[in-house]
Design a protein around this motif. Structure first.
Motif, PDB file in Angstrom:
ATOM      1  N   TYR A  45      -7.108   5.049   9.109  1.00 42.73           N
ATOM      2  CA  TYR A  45      -6.521   4.266   8.010  1.00 42.73           C
ATOM      3  C   TYR A  45      -6.722   4.902   6.636  1.00 42.73           C
ATOM      4  N   PRO A  46      -7.912   5.397   6.292  1.00 48.52           N
ATOM      5  CA  PRO A  46      -8.055   6.016   4.963  1.00 48.52           C
ATOM      6  C   PRO A  46      -7.108   7.206   4.755  1.00 48.52           C
ATOM      7  N   VAL A  47      -6.892   7.986   5.784  1.00 50.08           N
ATOM      8  CA  VAL A  47      -5.959   9.119   5.688  1.00 50.08           C
ATOM      9  C   VAL A  47      -4.533   8.606   5.534  1.00 50.08           C
ATOM     10  N   LEU A  48      -4.165   7.594   6.314  1.00 55.51           N
ATOM     11  CA  LEU A  48      -2.821   7.017   6.201  1.00 55.51           C
ATOM     12  C   LEU A  48      -2.582   6.424   4.820  1.00 55.51           C
ATOM     13  N   THR A  49      -3.579   5.749   4.296  1.00 49.80           N
ATOM     14  CA  THR A  49      -3.455   5.157   2.963  1.00 49.80           C
ATOM     15  C   THR A  49      -3.207   6.243   1.924  1.00 49.80           C
ATOM     16  N   LYS A  50      -3.930   7.329   2.044  1.00 51.06           N
ATOM     17  CA  LYS A  50      -3.785   8.423   1.087  1.00 51.06           C
ATOM     18  C   LYS A  50      -2.424   9.103   1.209  1.00 51.06           C
ATOM     19  N   ARG A  51      -1.978   9.364   2.427  1.00 50.50           N
ATOM     20  CA  ARG A  51      -0.718  10.082   2.635  1.00 50.50           C
ATOM     21  C   ARG A  51       0.516   9.231   2.389  1.00 50.50           C
ATOM     22  N   LEU A  54       0.418   3.427   1.153  1.00 47.88           N
ATOM     23  CA  LEU A  54       0.467   2.032   1.584  1.00 47.88           C
ATOM     24  C   LEU A  54      -0.952   1.479   1.582  1.00 47.88           C
ATOM     25  N   ALA A  55      -1.106   0.238   1.167  1.00 48.92           N
ATOM     26  CA  ALA A  55      -2.421  -0.377   1.122  1.00 48.92           C
ATOM     27  C   ALA A  55      -2.982  -0.546   2.537  1.00 48.92           C
ATOM     28  N   GLU A  56      -4.287  -0.465   2.645  1.00 55.44           N
ATOM     29  CA  GLU A  56      -4.918  -0.608   3.952  1.00 55.44           C
ATOM     30  C   GLU A  56      -4.650  -1.985   4.551  1.00 55.44           C
ATOM     31  N   ASP A  57      -4.540  -2.999   3.702  1.00 50.97           N
ATOM     32  CA  ASP A  57      -4.206  -4.346   4.190  1.00 50.97           C
ATOM     33  C   ASP A  57      -2.832  -4.355   4.869  1.00 50.97           C
ATOM     34  N   ARG A  58      -1.900  -3.600   4.303  1.00 47.43           N
ATOM     35  CA  ARG A  58      -0.559  -3.532   4.897  1.00 47.43           C
ATOM     36  C   ARG A  58      -0.618  -2.823   6.246  1.00 47.43           C
ATOM     37  N   LEU A  59      -1.426  -1.784   6.347  1.00 48.54           N
ATOM     38  CA  LEU A  59      -1.588  -1.082   7.618  1.00 48.54           C
ATOM     39  C   LEU A  59      -2.175  -2.020   8.669  1.00 48.54           C
ATOM     40  N   THR A  69       9.204  -2.237   6.587  1.00 44.01           N
ATOM     41  CA  THR A  69      10.483  -2.082   5.888  1.00 44.01           C
ATOM     42  C   THR A  69      11.028  -0.689   6.177  1.00 44.01           C
ATOM     43  N   SER A  70      12.279  -0.469   5.810  1.00 40.94           N
ATOM     44  CA  SER A  70      12.867   0.852   6.050  1.00 40.94           C
ATOM     45  C   SER A  70      12.153   1.933   5.244  1.00 40.94           C
ATOM     46  N   GLU A  74      10.182   5.240   6.802  1.00 48.33           N
ATOM     47  CA  GLU A  74      10.421   6.610   6.328  1.00 48.33           C
ATOM     48  C   GLU A  74       9.102   7.323   6.035  1.00 48.33           C
ATOM     49  N   VAL A  75       8.217   6.643   5.331  1.00 46.65           N
ATOM     50  CA  VAL A  75       6.943   7.255   4.939  1.00 46.65           C
ATOM     51  C   VAL A  75       6.048   7.500   6.154  1.00 46.65           C
ATOM     52  N   LEU A  76       5.967   6.527   7.038  1.00 46.93           N
ATOM     53  CA  LEU A  76       5.136   6.684   8.230  1.00 46.93           C
ATOM     54  C   LEU A  76       5.688   7.771   9.150  1.00 46.93           C
ATOM     55  N   ALA A  77       7.000   7.827   9.292  1.00 46.15           N
ATOM     56  CA  ALA A  77       7.614   8.848  10.147  1.00 46.15           C
ATOM     57  C   ALA A  77       7.310  10.248   9.620  1.00 46.15           C
ATOM     58  N   ALA A  78       7.408  10.426   8.326  1.00 50.41           N
ATOM     59  CA  ALA A  78       7.103  11.735   7.737  1.00 50.41           C
ATOM     60  C   ALA A  78       5.644  12.108   7.960  1.00 50.41           C
ATOM     61  N   THR A  79       4.762  11.142   7.866  1.00 49.22           N
ATOM     62  CA  THR A  79       3.333  11.393   8.065  1.00 49.22           C
ATOM     63  C   THR A  79       3.040  11.808   9.497  1.00 49.22           C
ATOM     64  N   TRP A  80       3.748  11.240  10.453  1.00 47.76           N
ATOM     65  CA  TRP A  80       3.496  11.502  11.866  1.00 47.76           C
ATOM     66  C   TRP A  80       4.445  12.551  12.451  1.00 47.76           C
TER      67      TRP A  80
END
Length: 98
Positions: A45-51, A54-59, A69-70, A74-80
Motif C-alpha cells: 500500500y505505501p508504494v501504491l499510494t506513492k505511485r 491515491l489515499a491509502e483509505d481509498r486503496l 473510477t475510470s 488508468e492509474v492502477l493499470a499503469a502502475t501494474w
C-alpha cells in the motif's frame, strides 16, 4: 533504490491480461481483484499510494470491493503494467466468481 555498477535496468513492458496471467490465476483461486493485484505484483500500500497518488483509505476501499473510477483504473493499470482494459477484465472476472 539504485542499481549496482554494471547492472542492467529492468525493462518493464505492459503485459496482456489473460488466463495465464498470475493475477487471473489468483482470482480463480478465490482472491478479490485488488488483493490479487497487490499480492501478485508485489506492491504494498505505501508504494501504491506513492505511485498512484491515491489515499491509502481509498486503496482499502478497493480491497473491500469498492468500484474504481475510470481515472483510478488508468492509474492502477499503469502502475501494474497492464492495460486499463485488462484491469477491467480482472475486476469482471472477480465479480463473476462471487
Amino acid at each position: 533504490m539504485g542499481r549496482r555498477k554494471g547492472e542492467r535496468r529492468i525493462v518493464r513492458e505492459v503485459r496482456e491480461y489473460n488466463a495465464d496471467h498470475p493475477v487471473a490465476i489468483s482470482i480463480c483461486s478465490g482472491s478479490r481483484w485488488f488483493d490479487a493485484w497487490v499480492a501478485q505484483m508485489a506492491t504494498p500500500y505505501p508504494v501504491l499510494t506513492k505511485r498512484t497518488k491515491l489515499a491509502e483509505d481509498r486503496l482499502l476501499q478497493f480491497s473491500h470491493d469498492a468500484e474504481p473510477t475510470s481515472a483510478e483504473i488508468e492509474v492502477l493499470a499503469a502502475t501494474w503494467y497492464v492495460t486499463p482494459e485488462g484491469l477491467l477484465k480482472s475486476i469482471v472476472q472477480a465479480k463473476a466468481r462471487r
